[in-house]
Structures are given as structure tokens and as C-alpha cells.
Scaffold this active site. Structure first.
Site, PDB file in Angstrom:
ATOM      1  N   SER A  43       0.800  -1.224   0.000  1.00 45.46           N
ATOM      2  CA  SER A  43       0.000   0.000   0.000  1.00 45.46           C
ATOM      3  C   SER A  43       0.838   1.282   0.000  1.00 45.46           C
ATOM      4  O   SER A  43       0.383   2.307  -0.498  1.00 45.46           O
ATOM      5  CB  SER A  43      -0.966   0.013   1.179  1.00 45.46           C
ATOM      6  OG  SER A  43      -0.268   0.145   2.391  1.00 45.46           O
ATOM      7  N   LYS A  95      -0.312   5.126   6.623  1.00 52.65           N
ATOM      8  CA  LYS A  95      -0.881   5.783   5.444  1.00 52.65           C
ATOM      9  C   LYS A  95      -0.486   7.253   5.442  1.00 52.65           C
ATOM     10  O   LYS A  95       0.040   7.777   6.408  1.00 52.65           O
ATOM     11  CB  LYS A  95      -2.417   5.667   5.439  1.00 52.65           C
ATOM     12  CG  LYS A  95      -2.966   4.258   5.542  1.00 52.65           C
ATOM     13  CD  LYS A  95      -2.750   3.444   4.289  1.00 52.65           C
ATOM     14  CE  LYS A  95      -3.330   2.043   4.450  1.00 52.65           C
ATOM     15  NZ  LYS A  95      -3.021   1.188   3.313  1.00 52.65           N
TER      16      LYS A  95
END
Length: 198
Positions: A43, A95
Site C-alpha cells: 500500500s 498511510k
């Protein structure tokens, strides 16, 4: 003057107390000052390698003492943060913050026809108060706010500042923002902004 030699029990007690203090100091350092956080998966590629990098996490980066009217600092656009997993609270995720409260974000900005999130293309959402919008740098392979909506700031574990382990070697690469703030959010089409998270 005569001194009595310390017994075995006294020595054992001293060692036990010192050991507990060392572990307590290490725990405080790890939980409040700085800690290493392993990150694996696709990710955040290429910022973080999918083989499993370790990053430096600062748990108190957004904390300020409540003196002289100071308020806690909040995550900013471009920050790398570690949060509690929205899909599974037993895990944490790393993130990038791309929207803060009040921002209008496009839910799915990619235009791939084969995207599994094509349902969200062209739809906008205003990030609610006390929340952030986070995505992975690898938009094509990341489960993030585009799937589960805005994330409460209370779930942020801290700010990531450096990569400290990369492909089996010590590393000290700063991980700053890789995005620029271009000004206020563009005005979305009428009726496309959702008032509440998905």
C-alpha cells in the site's frame, strides 16, 4: 565498626527492582517518545518497500501540554501516520494524510476502468470535524479511507518521520511530505458532497 554482608535475598531484591525500572523506562520510551514500527505490504510502495521496512514512529508528535492555552497539534496534509486499523483494530496501518477536517476530497481520484473502487469515481466528501482522510501512496493497491471513510484523529498512533530499516540494512531516510498544498479544495459539482462518512 563491622558491616554485615548483604544476604542473597537483598541482592535478589536489588536486581529485581533495577530490572523492573529498566523495563518501565523502556516501555515509556517506546510508548510515548519514539518507537520502531514494522510496515509490510504494497500500500505504501514505493515510499516503503513491500518486503517489510521499519519506520520511526513518534507517538507524541501531535501532543502539546495544556498550558498557556496551547492545544494539541493535528495531523497535516502530507504527513505519514500510523493509525489503528479500521477493518481490524488488532492491527495498525501506515498511510498518508491527504485531507484534514473541512477539506473536500474526491473519494476515488484514479480513473482506471478496471479499478475495484470505480463506484466512487466523481463522488466527493467533506472530511468531518475531528477526522482525517488517509490513503496509501500506491493508490492501485491500498485499503484506506476510500474503502472505510474518514478516520477519527483519536485513532492516530503517531507520526512517521524516518525509515530506519530497509531490505535488511539500517537506514535513516527522512519520510517527509510528498505532496504540495495547492490551495483551497476545488468546488465539487452541486449535490456531489456527502455530509456523512460512507
Amino acid at each position: 565498626m563491622a558491616f554485615r554482608k548483604a544476604g542473597f535475598l537483598s541482592q535478589y531484591r536489588f536486581v529485581a527492582v533495577v530490572t523492573v525500572k529498566i523495563f518501565a523506562a523502556f516501555h515509556v520510551l517506546n510508548e510515548a517518545i519514539a518507537s520502531s514500527q514494522p510496515c509490510a505490504g504494497w500500500s505504501m510502495y514505493p515510499t516503503l518497500d513491500h518486503y517489510g521496512d521499519a519506520v520511526l514512529l513518534l507517538p507524541m508528535a501531535y501532543w502539546r501540554p495544556k498550558i498557556l492555552g496551547m492545544s494539541n497539534k493535528r495531523p497535516e496534509r502530507g504527513d505519514l501516520v500510523v493509525t489503528t486499523g479500521m477493518n481490524n483494530p488488532a492491527y495498525t496501518v501506515c498511510k498518508r494524510v491527504v485531507g484534514i477536517e473541512g477539506d473536500v476530497v474526491e473519494i476515488e481520484p484514479t480513473r482506471s476502468l478496471h479499478s475495484s473502487k470505480s463506484w466512487a469515481q466523481g463522488r466527493f466528501l467533506r472530511v468531518p470535524k475531528g477526522h482525517i482522510w488517509i490513503v496509501g501512496d500506491n493508490l492501485s493497491n491500498s485499503t484506506d479511507s476510500r474503502d472505510y471513510g474518514p478516520v477519527p484523529i483519536a485513532m492516530v498512533k503517531g507520526k512517521v518521520t524516518h525509515r530506519i530499516w530497509h531490505r535488511g540494512w539500517l537506514d535513516w531516510t527522512p519520510l517527509g511530505s510528498n505532496m504540495s498544498y495547492l490551495g483551497p479544495s476545488p468546488v465539487p459539482p452541486p449535490g456531489s458532497v456527502q455530509a456523512r462518512p460512507l
